[in-house]
Design an enzyme around this catalytic site. Structure first.
Site, PDB file in Angstrom:
ATOM      1  N   ASN A 154       0.809  -1.260   0.046  1.00  0.00           N
ATOM      2  CA  ASN A 154       0.234   0.211   0.162  1.00  0.00           C
ATOM      3  C   ASN A 154       0.861   1.210   0.190  1.00  0.00           C
ATOM      4  O   ASN A 154       1.487   1.793   0.913  1.00  0.00           O
ATOM      5  CB  ASN A 154      -0.959   0.000   1.351  1.00  0.00           C
ATOM      6  CG  ASN A 154      -1.872   1.254   1.519  1.00  0.00           C
ATOM      7  OD1 ASN A 154      -1.773   1.917   0.469  1.00  0.00           O
ATOM      8  ND2 ASN A 154      -2.230   1.436   2.533  1.00  0.00           N
ATOM      9  N   LYS A 213       0.221   4.308  -0.262  1.00  0.00           N
ATOM     10  CA  LYS A 213      -0.530   5.452   0.221  1.00  0.00           C
ATOM     11  C   LYS A 213      -0.236   6.652  -0.579  1.00  0.00           C
ATOM     12  O   LYS A 213       0.073   6.568  -1.838  1.00  0.00           O
ATOM     13  CB  LYS A 213       0.251   5.806   1.539  1.00  0.00           C
ATOM     14  CG  LYS A 213      -0.085   4.305   2.512  1.00  0.00           C
ATOM     15  CD  LYS A 213       0.181   4.394   4.027  1.00  0.00           C
ATOM     16  CE  LYS A 213      -0.081   3.328   4.668  1.00  0.00           C
ATOM     17  NZ  LYS A 213      -0.252   3.409   6.174  1.00  0.00           N
ATOM     18  N   HIS A 229      -9.628   1.640   4.149  1.00  0.00           N
ATOM     19  CA  HIS A 229      -8.401   1.829   4.745  1.00  0.00           C
ATOM     20  C   HIS A 229      -8.645   2.611   6.078  1.00  0.00           C
ATOM     21  O   HIS A 229      -9.192   3.535   5.833  1.00  0.00           O
ATOM     22  CB  HIS A 229      -7.019   2.422   4.074  1.00  0.00           C
ATOM     23  CG  HIS A 229      -5.956   2.250   4.790  1.00  0.00           C
ATOM     24  ND1 HIS A 229      -5.496   3.008   5.661  1.00  0.00           N
ATOM     25  CD2 HIS A 229      -5.074   1.263   4.736  1.00  0.00           C
ATOM     26  CE1 HIS A 229      -4.483   2.735   6.148  1.00  0.00           C
ATOM     27  NE2 HIS A 229      -3.935   1.694   5.560  1.00  0.00           N
ATOM     28  N   GLU A 235      -6.905   4.944   7.183  1.00  0.00           N
ATOM     29  CA  GLU A 235      -6.661   6.436   7.018  1.00  0.00           C
ATOM     30  C   GLU A 235      -7.817   7.295   6.146  1.00  0.00           C
ATOM     31  O   GLU A 235      -8.143   8.283   6.308  1.00  0.00           O
ATOM     32  CB  GLU A 235      -5.376   6.475   6.234  1.00  0.00           C
ATOM     33  CG  GLU A 235      -4.154   6.316   7.265  1.00  0.00           C
ATOM     34  CD  GLU A 235      -3.019   5.865   6.332  1.00  0.00           C
ATOM     35  OE1 GLU A 235      -3.054   5.765   5.232  1.00  0.00           O
ATOM     36  OE2 GLU A 235      -2.137   5.094   7.092  1.00  0.00           O
ATOM     37  N   GLU A 257      -5.879  -4.758  10.200  1.00  0.00           N
ATOM     38  CA  GLU A 257      -4.929  -3.741  10.256  1.00  0.00           C
ATOM     39  C   GLU A 257      -5.099  -3.093  11.708  1.00  0.00           C
ATOM     40  O   GLU A 257      -6.080  -2.076  11.637  1.00  0.00           O
ATOM     41  CB  GLU A 257      -4.621  -2.692   9.109  1.00  0.00           C
ATOM     42  CG  GLU A 257      -4.371  -3.178   7.842  1.00  0.00           C
ATOM     43  CD  GLU A 257      -3.717  -2.334   7.153  1.00  0.00           C
ATOM     44  OE1 GLU A 257      -2.528  -2.481   6.423  1.00  0.00           O
ATOM     45  OE2 GLU A 257      -4.254  -1.200   6.722  1.00  0.00           O
ATOM     46  N   GLY A 282       2.348   1.877  10.669  1.00  0.00           N
ATOM     47  CA  GLY A 282       3.129   3.125  10.571  1.00  0.00           C
ATOM     48  C   GLY A 282       3.715   3.443  11.768  1.00  0.00           C
ATOM     49  O   GLY A 282       4.506   4.660  11.851  1.00  0.00           O
ATOM     50  N   SER A 311       2.916  -2.167  10.030  1.00  0.00           N
ATOM     51  CA  SER A 311       4.229  -2.252  10.499  1.00  0.00           C
ATOM     52  C   SER A 311       4.831  -3.639  10.053  1.00  0.00           C
ATOM     53  O   SER A 311       5.813  -4.141  10.627  1.00  0.00           O
ATOM     54  CB  SER A 311       4.665  -1.844  12.067  1.00  0.00           C
ATOM     55  OG  SER A 311       4.269  -0.733  12.175  1.00  0.00           O
TER      56      SER A 311
END
Ligand code: PGA
Length: 249
Positions: A10, A12, A95, A97, A167, A173, A213
């Protein structure tokens, strides 16, 4: 039948189109494998050059988002037919985010999942709890709700081909990977939830990734877990490490 692993990057909001081509040229020889499906989910503007750069390799190119309408007055959005027209086969949906910064909800995630299937695009459906939810002991309740709503109206035949990415938000991250036990526990719980919604055959077929991560060091212990069928990888997908993650065995 054993499920084939699926390892997806991904990207991003990283990599300009020319950087994307360079990165694919670098990673191409490193991510060769017959053991797993390898997908690079890239920013919309990188999709076409990425497809060109990945031609003739085992790399599939996916999108990071997609809208749930066919076309029309939705400034800035990407329609599903725009993706299929150029050969995109995967799309990340929901996702964390996008949920956090772009107001996506379980309901919009469901609409996008249905639309993706309508167009023959495989959705990588994301779910995951916050640190507070984990501490409150409601992780599985929260994820079951996300999964159940995401799959409303999805047939068993469609669900068999879907990918779910677990996730935990606190692991994205942050360099804080969930322990293999935590990751396996939730991925197993998701598979159980799919068995409840559909049946055992669907639960056995659906692929469930862990994300948060993942790196070259943690991938092997995660990917041997019985309910973890690969990973959704952010930061480490932009580095040669991704080759090691793909060839984790
Ligand atoms: P990370 O991102 O690997 O950088 O934690 C994973 C993701 O958000 O998909």
């Amino acid at each position: 039948m054993a499920r084939k692993k699926i390892i997806a990057g991904n990207w991003k909001m990283n990599m300009t189109p020319s950087e994307a081509v360079k990165l694919i040229e670098t990673l191409k020889p490193l991510v060769k494998t017959d053991d797993a499906d390898v997908v690079f989910c890239v920013p919309a503007i990188d999709i076409i050059p990425a497809l060109e750069a990945a031609k003739g390799t085992n790399i599939e190119i996916g999108a990071e988002n997609m809208y749930f309408e066919e076309k029309g007055a939705y400034t800035g959005e990407i329609a599903p037919a725009m993706l299929t027209d150029v050969g995109v086969k995967y799309v990340i949906i929901g996702h964390s985010e996008r949920r956090e910064y772009f107001a996506e909800t379980n309901e919009t995630v469901n609409k996008k999942v249905l639309k993706a299937f309508e167009h023959g695009i495989t959705p990588i459906v994301c779910c995951g709890e916050t640190l507070t939810q984990r501490e409150q002991g409601v992780t599985m309740d929260f994820i079951r709700q996300q999964v159940k709503i995401a799959f409303l109206g999805v047939t068993a035949e469609q669900a068999k081909t879907a990918v779910i990415a677990y996730e935990p938000i606190w692991a994205i991250g942050t360099g804080k990977t969930a322990t293999t036990e935590q990751a396996q526990e939730v991925c197993g719980g998701i598979r159980k939830c799919i068995a409840e919604i559909y049946d055992e055959a669907t639960a056995e077929a659906i692929r469930i990734q862990y994300g948060g991560s993942v790196n070259a060091k943690t991938a092997p212990e995660l990917f041997v877990q019985p309910d973890i069928d690969g990973g959704l990888v952010g930061g480490a997908a932009l580095k040669p490490d991704f080759g090691q993650i793909v060839n984790w065995k």
